[in-house]
Write an enzyme that holds these catalytic residues in place. Structure first.
Site, PDB file in Angstrom:
ATOM      1  NE  ARG A 123      -0.295  25.286  53.599  1.00  0.00           N
ATOM      2  CZ  ARG A 123      -1.401  26.092  52.785  1.00  0.00           C
ATOM      3  NH1 ARG A 123      -2.386  25.268  52.874  1.00  0.00           N
ATOM      4  NH2 ARG A 123      -1.295  27.262  52.689  1.00  0.00           N
ATOM      5  CG  ASN A 149      -5.196  23.638  43.982  1.00  0.00           C
ATOM      6  OD1 ASN A 149      -6.046  23.083  44.449  1.00  0.00           O
ATOM      7  ND2 ASN A 149      -4.913  25.049  44.587  1.00  0.00           N
ATOM      8  CB  THR A 207      -2.854  28.886  46.450  1.00  0.00           C
ATOM      9  OG1 THR A 207      -2.561  28.500  47.917  1.00  0.00           O
ATOM     10  CG2 THR A 207      -4.119  28.644  46.224  1.00  0.00           C
ATOM     11  CD  GLU A 240      -8.501  21.334  57.202  1.00  0.00           C
ATOM     12  OE1 GLU A 240      -7.437  20.465  56.732  1.00  0.00           O
ATOM     13  OE2 GLU A 240      -8.523  22.710  56.918  1.00  0.00           O
ATOM     14  CG  PHE A 253     -12.626  31.575  44.805  1.00  0.00           C
ATOM     15  CD1 PHE A 253     -12.487  30.532  45.602  1.00  0.00           C
ATOM     16  CD2 PHE A 253     -11.849  32.907  45.195  1.00  0.00           C
ATOM     17  CE1 PHE A 253     -11.635  30.647  46.610  1.00  0.00           C
ATOM     18  CE2 PHE A 253     -11.181  32.585  46.330  1.00  0.00           C
ATOM     19  CZ  PHE A 253     -10.875  31.812  47.184  1.00  0.00           C
ATOM     20  CG  HIS A 301      -6.970  20.670  51.460  1.00  0.00           C
ATOM     21  ND1 HIS A 301      -7.087  22.047  51.639  1.00  0.00           N
ATOM     22  CD2 HIS A 301      -7.168  19.914  52.700  1.00  0.00           C
ATOM     23  CE1 HIS A 301      -7.195  22.054  53.076  1.00  0.00           C
ATOM     24  NE2 HIS A 301      -7.275  20.979  53.652  1.00  0.00           N
ATOM     25  NE  ARG A 354      -2.146  23.275  45.705  1.00  0.00           N
ATOM     26  CZ  ARG A 354      -2.588  23.621  46.807  1.00  0.00           C
ATOM     27  NH1 ARG A 354      -1.778  24.710  47.296  1.00  0.00           N
ATOM     28  NH2 ARG A 354      -3.859  23.403  47.335  1.00  0.00           N
ATOM     29  CE  LYS A 391      -7.934  21.269  46.798  1.00  0.00           C
ATOM     30  NZ  LYS A 391      -7.672  22.524  46.225  1.00  0.00           N
ATOM     31  CE1 TYR A 413     -10.807  24.495  50.517  1.00  0.00           C
ATOM     32  CE2 TYR A 413     -12.281  23.298  49.516  1.00  0.00           C
ATOM     33  CZ  TYR A 413     -11.055  23.368  49.795  1.00  0.00           C
ATOM     34  OH  TYR A 413     -10.272  22.880  48.923  1.00  0.00           O
TER      35      TYR A 413
HETATM   36  P1  DAT Z   1      -4.451  26.320  49.950  1.00  0.00           P
HETATM   37  O1  DAT Z   1      -5.316  25.294  49.104  1.00  0.00           O
HETATM   38  O2  DAT Z   1      -3.138  26.485  49.050  1.00  0.00           O
HETATM   39  O3  DAT Z   1      -4.456  26.159  51.355  1.00  0.00           O
HETATM   40  P2  DAT Z   1      -6.533  28.472  50.002  1.00  0.00           P
HETATM   41  O4  DAT Z   1      -6.896  27.980  51.494  1.00  0.00           O
HETATM   42  O5  DAT Z   1      -6.153  29.800  50.015  1.00  0.00           O
HETATM   43  O6  DAT Z   1      -5.230  27.881  49.476  1.00  0.00           O
HETATM   44  O7  DAT Z   1      -7.840  28.106  49.036  1.00  0.00           O
HETATM   45  C1  DAT Z   1      -8.427  27.074  49.115  1.00  0.00           C
HETATM   46  C2  DAT Z   1      -8.678  26.472  47.696  1.00  0.00           C
HETATM   47  O8  DAT Z   1      -9.594  27.572  47.080  1.00  0.00           O
HETATM   48  C3  DAT Z   1      -7.441  26.375  46.961  1.00  0.00           C
HETATM   49  O9  DAT Z   1      -6.832  25.561  46.738  1.00  0.00           O
HETATM   50  C4  DAT Z   1      -7.919  26.887  45.425  1.00  0.00           C
HETATM   51  C5  DAT Z   1      -9.153  27.666  45.867  1.00  0.00           C
HETATM   52  N1  DAT Z   1      -8.823  29.181  45.466  1.00  0.00           N
HETATM   53  C6  DAT Z   1      -8.103  29.900  46.423  1.00  0.00           C
HETATM   54  N2  DAT Z   1      -7.712  31.253  45.930  1.00  0.00           N
HETATM   55  C7  DAT Z   1      -8.552  31.233  44.733  1.00  0.00           C
HETATM   56  C8  DAT Z   1      -8.838  32.191  43.592  1.00  0.00           C
HETATM   57  N3  DAT Z   1      -8.436  33.360  43.978  1.00  0.00           N
HETATM   58  N4  DAT Z   1      -9.338  31.863  42.546  1.00  0.00           N
HETATM   59  C9  DAT Z   1     -10.064  30.606  42.483  1.00  0.00           C
HETATM   60  N5  DAT Z   1      -9.962  29.588  43.484  1.00  0.00           N
HETATM   61  C10 DAT Z   1      -9.228  29.977  44.511  1.00  0.00           C
HETATM   62 MG    MG Z   2      -5.995  26.527  52.572  1.00  0.00          MG
END
Ligand code: DAT
Ligand code: MG
Length: 151
Positions: free
Chosen positions: A87, A114, A93, A128, A59, A117, A104, A11, A51
């Site tokens: 993963r 973080n 996350t 993707e 968010f 991805h 991370r 990222k 996303y």
């Molecule tokens: P991951 O990236 O671990 O697959 P995710 O798919 O649930 O996590 O979410 C995608 C991204 O969105 C994550 O890397 C960071 C952001 N994100 C997720 N939950 C969040 C939250 N509660 N507050 C802020 N950003 C968040």
């Molecule tokens: Mg995800």
């Protein structure tokens, strides 16, 4: 275990912090096969499509702003069980909950920054990779180390 494909992306914070080599290296050393790699400034529409499952989250606007705030490093990796294994290498996350030794866990502190991805299923891996890469940008090849990895 099946041969799978996953989409891994450094990222904008990871690129800006000079962590690109460190992150590529973790997947490379593990023994996965790199099939696509590019530095890319992500347009708004692509970030929203990537996303789309999070569209209703509070968010979401900040997430899109972050992902489009600078270049990202797009990667396609292939290997046996690569989706779940990547993963694990990436960690939780929320970086404060991510185990030491994970990307991370070692390199980040905030959920909203973080650094990396990774696709969450083989289906999303394919989806993707198709979203972020054009066909001619992917490379099918046999690494010299393949027989030493796959006994
Ligand atoms: P991951 O990236 O671990 O697959 P995710 O798919 O649930 O996590 O979410 C995608 C991204 O969105 C994550 O890397 C960071 C952001 N994100 C997720 N939950 C969040 C939250 N509660 N507050 C802020 N950003 C968040
Ligand atoms: Mg995800």
């Amino acid at each position: 275990e099946q041969v799978e494909e996953t989409y891994i992306m450094v990222k904008p914070d990871g690129v800006q912090r000079g962590l690109v080599g460190e992150i590529i290296s973790r997947f490379e050393r593990k023994g996965f096969k790199l099939t696509g790699l590019k530095l890319f400034q992500c347009p708004q529409e692509l970030a929203e499509e990537h996303y789309k499952d999070l569209k209703s989250k509070p968010f979401f606007p900040k997430l899109i702003e972050y992902i489009t705030s600078g270049p990202v490093l797009c990667m396609a990796w292939e290997g046996v069980g690569v989706v779940a294994s990547a993963r694990k290498l990436i960690g939780s996350t929320n970086p404060l909950q991510a185990e030491p030794g994970t990307i991370r866990g070692d390199l980040a502190v905030q959920t909203g920054r973080n650094v990396v991805h990774g696709s969450d299923s083989p289906e999303n891996g394919k989806r993707e990779i198709a979203l972020w890469f054009k066909e001619g940008e992917l490379c099918q090849w046999i690494p010299a180390q393949a027989p030493w990895l796959n006994g």
